[in-house]
Design a protein around this motif. Sequence first.
Motif, short mmCIF file in Angstrom:
data_model
loop_
_atom_site.label_atom_id
_atom_site.label_comp_id
_atom_site.label_asym_id
_atom_site.label_seq_id
_atom_site.Cartn_x
_atom_site.Cartn_y
_atom_site.Cartn_z
N PHE A 91 0.84 -1.20 0.00
CA PHE A 91 0.00 0.00 0.00
C PHE A 91 0.88 1.26 0.00
CE2 PHE A 91 -2.37 2.92 3.13
CZ PHE A 91 -2.87 3.71 2.11
N GLY A 94 1.95 2.02 -3.51
CA GLY A 94 0.83 2.55 -4.29
C GLY A 94 0.48 3.98 -3.90
N TRP A 95 0.51 4.25 -2.61
CA TRP A 95 0.18 5.58 -2.09
C TRP A 95 1.23 6.60 -2.53
CZ3 TRP A 95 0.87 7.64 3.50
CH2 TRP A 95 -0.02 8.69 3.74
N CYS A 101 -5.06 7.40 -1.40
CA CYS A 101 -5.36 6.21 -0.61
C CYS A 101 -6.86 5.93 -0.83
CB CYS A 101 -4.98 6.40 0.86
SG CYS A 101 -5.58 7.89 1.63
N MET A 123 -7.84 -0.57 -8.09
CA MET A 123 -7.91 -0.79 -6.64
C MET A 123 -8.94 -1.88 -6.32
SD MET A 123 -8.67 2.06 -3.69
CE MET A 123 -10.44 1.94 -3.46
N SER B 33 -10.99 1.32 3.15
CA SER B 33 -10.67 0.11 2.39
C SER B 33 -11.54 -1.07 2.83
CB SER B 33 -9.20 -0.23 2.52
OG SER B 33 -8.84 -0.36 3.88
N THR B 89 -2.51 -0.47 -4.01
CA THR B 89 -3.29 0.10 -2.91
C THR B 89 -4.42 -0.85 -2.51
OG1 THR B 89 -2.76 2.33 -3.62
CG2 THR B 89 -4.69 2.09 -2.21
N THR B 93 -4.03 -2.78 1.04
CA THR B 93 -4.89 -2.36 2.16
C THR B 93 -5.77 -3.51 2.64
OG1 THR B 93 -6.48 -1.47 0.58
CG2 THR B 93 -4.97 0.08 1.60
N CYS B 99 -6.34 0.96 5.94
CA CYS B 99 -5.55 1.96 5.22
C CYS B 99 -5.35 3.16 6.13
CB CYS B 99 -6.24 2.33 3.92
SG CYS B 99 -7.93 2.96 4.14
N TYR B 122 3.37 2.11 6.02
CA TYR B 122 2.95 2.71 4.76
C TYR B 122 3.43 4.14 4.59
CZ TYR B 122 -1.41 4.28 7.16
OH TYR B 122 -2.32 4.83 8.02
N GLY B 126 5.92 4.89 1.68
CA GLY B 126 5.46 5.97 0.80
C GLY B 126 6.55 7.02 0.61
#
Lengths: 289, 140
Positions: A91, A94-95, A101, A123, B33, B89, B93, B99, B122, B126
């Motif tokens: 995640f 991806g974020w 998100c 997603m 999520s 994502t 998640t 998330c 995350y 990130g």
Amino acid sequence: MLRLVFAALAGGFFGGGLMLSGMTDTARVQGFLDIFGAWNPTLAFVMGGAMLPMALAWVVADRRKVSVLGTPFPPMRRGVDRPLVLGSILFGVGWGLSGLCPGPAMAVVSFAGPGGLVFLLAMGAGMVLAPQATRLTNRLASQRLQMDIRRLTDSYAVSPQIAVEDLQAIKAAGFTTVIDNRPDGEIPPDLHTPVMKAAAEALGLTFVVNPVIGGALTMENVSLQRQAMESATGPVFAYCASGNRCSVVWALAQAGTMPVDDLVRIPARYGYQLDHLRPQLHALAGDKV
Amino acid sequence: MPMEWLMGLLGGLMIGSAAALYLLVNGRVMGASGIVGQMLDGTAGKTWAERLVFLAALIAIPAVFYLAFGAETHLSGHWALLAVAGFLTGIGTRMANGCTSGHGVCGISRLSPRGIVASVLYVGVGMLTVALFRHGLGWL
């Protein structure tokens, strides 16, 4: 009806808050993640602001048993496991790549153009595949550790006698509850229940003691197993000498929730023969044979 | 700049109030999520309508907000990148069971070890991703 009204209010407030705070602007989110560039701390203010009311809400929830509409509050899931770690890493990538998100991805879909829709569809696809990915992760974990975890269902596995050292691997494979179905009389002292219980609880696992005497299974055994499974916050791992007794109590506890054929067929895959239980399973399920 | 922070704080308070309302009245954790994911993987059961209404409002209110005040998403124009990011994502998640809203807002405020570990991961990953793809490869 009231439930739906408040769901709409919560969703609307969530969406409004995301817009007001600018969390629907991917530049601002990526700006927060960009510690080596022009760092933008806005997201920290959003998180801080959101946690204030929520921390209060948890204090209130702890003092009550159920919500205003009578729903029991969700128990806190314990245990940091492999899917949690791996999933959060995926995640994070991806974020970072998108600045979106799940919440904001849905909030912007009406005005983000085709790109927003592409993200949302991808997603959704990832979400549909996630249970398989979790199962694969768990299976690989248990293979590498050479343990003999026999998964009857996604939420229940049985195994022959384990050692104290195996508990770490059981936890890493994602289990949250361990059930001991073996009476201490038949095992060496270093594997006795108090030793296993202390080691399991030190790892944050729930340990349930439910000794089943070979050939003298009781209905209390069955209902205790069922209770342990129902109150578990994640997958359950049960052990005895071979895994046979764990399979028998499982089948009896699950009678009525799935077809009798499945209750017999699934343990048979691992060599546990439960055919002789058919009449009892039908009776417990309330079937007219 | 500080105006942006103030709006962040106010918007954050709104998000937190939404989560508090959903917990105290409906008795559920407001995790974006989980709300959508359990509808997709068939585990939502009797809570389908509740989730659907939540999502409808989550999409509709920002749409109204956009029509009234306008908004900028600065979303990447590379569809392939968005598809990969969206997929990661989604799968991530759901594997992690949460998330930014579920693990972040609702988990950390409850001092949940799972929520804290997930959030540190995350956010950290990130940051590494942005560092690598923006400053290393120059893609973002």
